[in-house]
Design an enzyme around this catalytic site. Structure first.
Site, mmCIF file in Angstrom:
data_model
loop_
_atom_site.group_PDB
_atom_site.id
_atom_site.type_symbol
_atom_site.label_atom_id
_atom_site.label_comp_id
_atom_site.label_asym_id
_atom_site.label_seq_id
_atom_site.Cartn_x
_atom_site.Cartn_y
_atom_site.Cartn_z
ATOM 1 N N GLY A 114 -55.872 -20.845 -19.217
ATOM 2 C CA GLY A 114 -56.179 -19.880 -20.256
ATOM 3 C C GLY A 114 -57.144 -20.474 -21.267
ATOM 4 O O GLY A 114 -57.319 -21.689 -21.349
ATOM 5 N N CYS A 115 -57.775 -19.615 -22.060
ATOM 6 C CA CYS A 115 -58.792 -20.090 -23.004
ATOM 7 C C CYS A 115 -58.181 -20.943 -24.108
ATOM 8 O O CYS A 115 -58.629 -22.067 -24.365
ATOM 9 C CB CYS A 115 -59.576 -18.915 -23.576
ATOM 10 S SG CYS A 115 -58.552 -17.582 -24.254
#
Length: 305
Positions: A114-115
């Site tokens: 995920g970012c």
């Protein structure tokens, strides 16, 4: 040529992956017509026909595809949250450990990070490994992201100018990135995480404040620099963090830049990670993993400038 299918290519992440793969002579992109993109049979047929399928889908839809293609000779990169801590899946942050690139290259199942977790793990894991942050430390993580990470509904809200300039969310401490931050960041204690979204499309800064002792700021910076000395896409800034950090500075690149700010005399420090939430935080990371899986140079189709 390797045959690649992006399941969900019209979504935000899928579109950016496709842009990064467009024109490559080593890849044959399998694409479905508009009227077949929601046809599960057509999508599964395309997945099975591919050498690598990249899943840019909601979690439940990704799980459905993974179950359906079991027994078929297709390698998967899952950009959803569904398999980031699942047994049998390799975490797709290539810089996680010195051996992670080789592990990704040999894997049949890769889960894209995920970012927010990309920035948090990049800061935490080297420090936990070096003994500078205890696995059970009380860690706080603050972050701001561009609105493109929120999906179509959030994008539409900001583009219609009906969203506030900035808002904090995830206030119940159940954000979906927390399990992967713990597992891959080397933490045994759940961190406190406060994410926010600003009125800009792309870009991100992840911040981790901490108390330090004499000489610790230099030790923190040195541990990060040592871990990423050979990394093409993670850069550790030499010297104090600048007075201003722009979350959009690295947009359009696959670069993540790490900073250590603070003051030994004040016994406080803040770790910062700057990245494009759709680059190193999503689509760029998926392409980086794909390159490793296909035996191509890691930087193919990606940029740091």
């Amino acid at each position: 040529m390797a045959r690649v299918f992006i399941d969900g290519e019209v979504g935000t992440t899928g579109l950016q992956i496709r842009q990064r793969l467009a024109g490559r002579s080593d890849i044959d992109l399998i694409s479905l017509s508009d009227d077949r993109r929601k046809d599960i049979s057509a999508r599964l047929e395309a997945c099975i026909a591919a050498d690598v399928a990249i899943l840019c889908l909601p979690d439940d839809a990704a799980r459905e595809v993974v179950k359906a293609v079991q027994g078929h000779d297709v390698r998967l990169i899952d950009a959803s949250t569904a398999h980031r801590i699942a047994e049998g899946w390799v975490f797709g942050f290539a810089e996680l450990t010195p051996d992670q690139r080789r592990t990704i290259a040999a894997a049949d199942r890769v889960s894209n990070p995920g970012c927010y977790s990309t920035g948090a793990i990049a800061l935490l894991r080297p420090l936990v490994d070096a003994g500078l942050v205890a696995p059970d430390a009380a860690v706080s993580i603050n972050a701001v992201s561009g609105y493109s990470g929120g999906g179509k509904a959030m994008i539409a809200e900001f583009e219609a100018d009906t969203a506030p300039p900035l808002f904090v969310y995830g206030t119940d401490q159940h954000h979906k990135h927390l399990p992967e931050i713990m597992q891959h960041g080397g933490l045994s204690r759940r961190p406190v995480f406060s994410p926010s979204v600003g009125n800009f499309a792309q870009g991100m800064i992840v911040q981790i404040p901490m108390a330090v002792g004499p000489g610790d700021i230099a030790r923190l910076r040195s541990a990060l620099a040592d871990r990423y000395a050979d990394a093409q896409f993670v850069e550790v800034a030499d010297g104090p963090a600048p007075k201003r950090l722009d979350p959009t500075e690295l947009n359009g690149t696959n670069l993540m830049r790490l900073h250590v700010g603070g003051d030994d005399d004040l016994r406080t420090a803040v770790l910062y990670a700057q990245l494009d939430n759709l680059g190193k935080g999503a689509s760029g990371a998926a392409v980086q993993a794909l390159n490793l899986m296909l035996g191509q140079p890691e930087e193919t189709g990606l940029t740091t400038r």
